[in-house]
Design a protein around this motif. Structure first.
Motif, mmCIF file in Angstrom:
data_model
loop_
_atom_site.group_PDB
_atom_site.id
_atom_site.type_symbol
_atom_site.label_atom_id
_atom_site.label_comp_id
_atom_site.label_asym_id
_atom_site.label_seq_id
_atom_site.Cartn_x
_atom_site.Cartn_y
_atom_site.Cartn_z
ATOM 1 N N TYR A 17 -54.608 -12.103 11.479
ATOM 2 C CA TYR A 17 -55.982 -11.691 11.235
ATOM 3 C C TYR A 17 -56.459 -12.157 9.864
ATOM 4 C CZ TYR A 17 -55.393 -8.577 15.249
ATOM 5 O OH TYR A 17 -55.175 -8.074 16.499
ATOM 6 N N PRO A 18 -57.642 -12.737 9.780
ATOM 7 C CA PRO A 18 -58.169 -13.230 8.498
ATOM 8 C C PRO A 18 -58.190 -12.161 7.403
ATOM 9 C CG PRO A 18 -59.509 -14.063 10.291
ATOM 10 C CD PRO A 18 -58.561 -13.067 10.905
ATOM 11 N N PHE A 19 -58.541 -10.918 7.765
ATOM 12 C CA PHE A 19 -58.597 -9.859 6.752
ATOM 13 C C PHE A 19 -57.213 -9.620 6.155
ATOM 14 C CE2 PHE A 19 -56.952 -7.040 10.039
ATOM 15 C CZ PHE A 19 -56.237 -6.094 9.321
ATOM 16 N N SER B 47 -53.945 -20.733 12.418
ATOM 17 C CA SER B 47 -53.152 -19.736 11.715
ATOM 18 C C SER B 47 -51.796 -19.548 12.367
ATOM 19 C CB SER B 47 -53.907 -18.400 11.690
ATOM 20 O OG SER B 47 -53.126 -17.394 11.097
ATOM 21 N N ILE B 48 -51.761 -19.491 13.681
ATOM 22 C CA ILE B 48 -50.496 -19.316 14.400
ATOM 23 C C ILE B 48 -49.555 -20.482 14.132
ATOM 24 C CG2 ILE B 48 -49.429 -19.222 16.686
ATOM 25 C CD1 ILE B 48 -51.889 -17.701 17.656
ATOM 26 N N ILE C 8 -58.217 -15.358 20.664
ATOM 27 C CA ILE C 8 -58.418 -16.654 20.036
ATOM 28 C C ILE C 8 -59.870 -16.845 19.611
ATOM 29 C CG2 ILE C 8 -58.333 -19.156 20.369
ATOM 30 C CD1 ILE C 8 -55.611 -17.831 20.083
ATOM 31 N N ASP C 9 -60.056 -17.165 18.338
ATOM 32 C CA ASP C 9 -61.375 -17.442 17.788
ATOM 33 C C ASP C 9 -61.596 -18.956 17.799
ATOM 34 O OD1 ASP C 9 -63.704 -17.726 16.397
ATOM 35 O OD2 ASP C 9 -63.105 -16.513 14.679
ATOM 36 N N PRO D 296 -63.589 -9.378 13.680
ATOM 37 C CA PRO D 296 -62.500 -9.374 12.710
ATOM 38 C C PRO D 296 -61.110 -9.344 13.336
ATOM 39 C CG PRO D 296 -63.550 -7.225 12.824
ATOM 40 C CD PRO D 296 -64.405 -8.158 13.614
ATOM 41 N N LEU D 297 -60.966 -8.853 14.569
ATOM 42 C CA LEU D 297 -59.656 -8.751 15.191
ATOM 43 C C LEU D 297 -59.400 -9.898 16.156
ATOM 44 C CD1 LEU D 297 -59.326 -4.904 15.660
ATOM 45 C CD2 LEU D 297 -58.582 -6.359 13.772
#
Length: 235
Positions: free
Chosen positions: A81-83, A206-207, A12-13, A199-200
């Motif tokens: 993931y954002p990427f 998002s979830i 979690i970011d 990045p990961l």
């Protein structure tokens, strides 16, 4: 209504999460309504924290272990993931070749690979043919290679290394007048933290946005793609 979200806590970011969240370790800490609670996604917590009065979000790997209730939603880790979200938006014409490499430490590789295949299928189309090769699973690291033919000139080469190494992802898409590349190792900041995210990792937002309702149709899809990976079914 409370929201209970099962995930790996280090995924979690918090910097990119706009929702107010609470990390909890026991069901006794679920004391307030209309809040979001983050719980480690181990199997023991599934039964301890799930309640018919809560909205529950689980990773795809736990779908076949979770109780079938109307309040359960499922999310795919790769999709968070954002990427990947940027790559998904960039592939407007799904014609080309995808090369994907992923290093993981989990023993639940079959569910993860099936999950990834479902995510890629949402972009590239339904598989026409799936072939799997692997090394001896008792010898570490263990390697699995999945070759997928989506038809219409589109293919994917998915390579997984399962061992004790940190998670890594490499992706290359070669499409019509389009090449997209990503390497998680090249994206790591020298000093994690502050306003720079690894990045990961992904956000709770998002979830909540991408998760889908857990139902029999999704469970059947899990079983189908898992059987494709293990060689127990044909496309």
């Amino acid at each position: 209504m409370r929201t209970i979200l099962f995930t790996k806590l280090n995924k979690i970011d918090s910097d990119t999460t706009t929702k107010k969240i609470n990390f909890v370790e026991s069901a006794d800490q679920l004391t307030k309504e209309n809040e979001i609670f983050i719980v480690d996604d181990n199997e023991a917590n599934i039964e301890a924290f799930m309640d018919e009065t809560d909205q529950v979000y689980i990773p795809f790997k736990l779908l076949d272990r979770a109780t079938a209730k109307g309040n359960v939603h499922v999310y795919f880790e790769l999709e968070q993931y954002p990427f990947f979200q940027k790559i998904k938006d960039a592939i407007t014409v799904p014609k080309g070749v995808l090369h994907f490499k992923r290093t993981i430490s989990t023993a639940e590789s079959t569910q993860l690979i099936a999950s990834d295949l479902i995510v890629f299928s949402a972009i590239l189309g339904e598989p026409v043919d799936v072939k799997v090769k692997q090394t001896n699973p008792t010898v570490a690291p263990h390697h699995q290679i999945v070759t997928v033919n989506f038809g219409e000139g589109t293919m994917a080469h998915l390579e997984y290394t399962i061992g004790k190494a940190d998670e890594k992802i490499e992706l290359e898409w070669s499409g019509i007048k389009q090449i997209i590349e990503f390497d998680s190792e090249e994206m790591k900041p020298l000093v994690p933290g502050g306003y720079t995210s690894l990045p990961l990792t992904f956000s709770v937002d998002s979830i909540l946005t991408t998760a889908v309702k857990a139902d029999e149709k999704l469970l059947e899809r899990l079983q189908k793609f898992t059987q494709l990976i293990t060689g127990g079914a044909k496309v």
